[in-house]
Design a protein around this motif. Structure first.
Motif: not given
Length: 78
Positions: A7-27
């Motif tokens: 569960a921790d690994e899945v949550v970490m993956f979701c957090i990292l994926a959402s940060m990457t998507i947010f950064d791409a949208l800002l770019t």
């Protein structure tokens, strides 16, 4: 394997994926501010004749041209 660690690994993956998507949208949104949509003619008209001539190194007869002619020549060459 422990359910908690999975569960921790899945949550970490979701957090990292959402940060990457947010950064791409800002770019993508910053494209409008940084120059893709800026009119090149307006940008060149803000420069001085001396700066425009320095961009046209190697082109003959630029000393006789006015600013509008220099800008037109630069836009034709690009």
């Amino acid at each position: 394997m422990n359910l908690t660690s999975t569960a921790d690994e899945v949550v970490m993956f979701c957090i990292l994926a959402s940060m990457t998507i947010f950064d791409a949208l800002l770019t993508l949104l910053s494209i409008f501010k940084k120059g893709v949509c800026i009119d090149q003619r307006k940008l060149l008209m803000q420069k001085t004749n001396k700066e425009l001539r320095s961009l046209l190194v190697g082109v003959k007869n630029t000393s006789k041209m006015n600013k509008a002619q220099l800008v037109n020549l630069l836009l034709e060459l690009t």
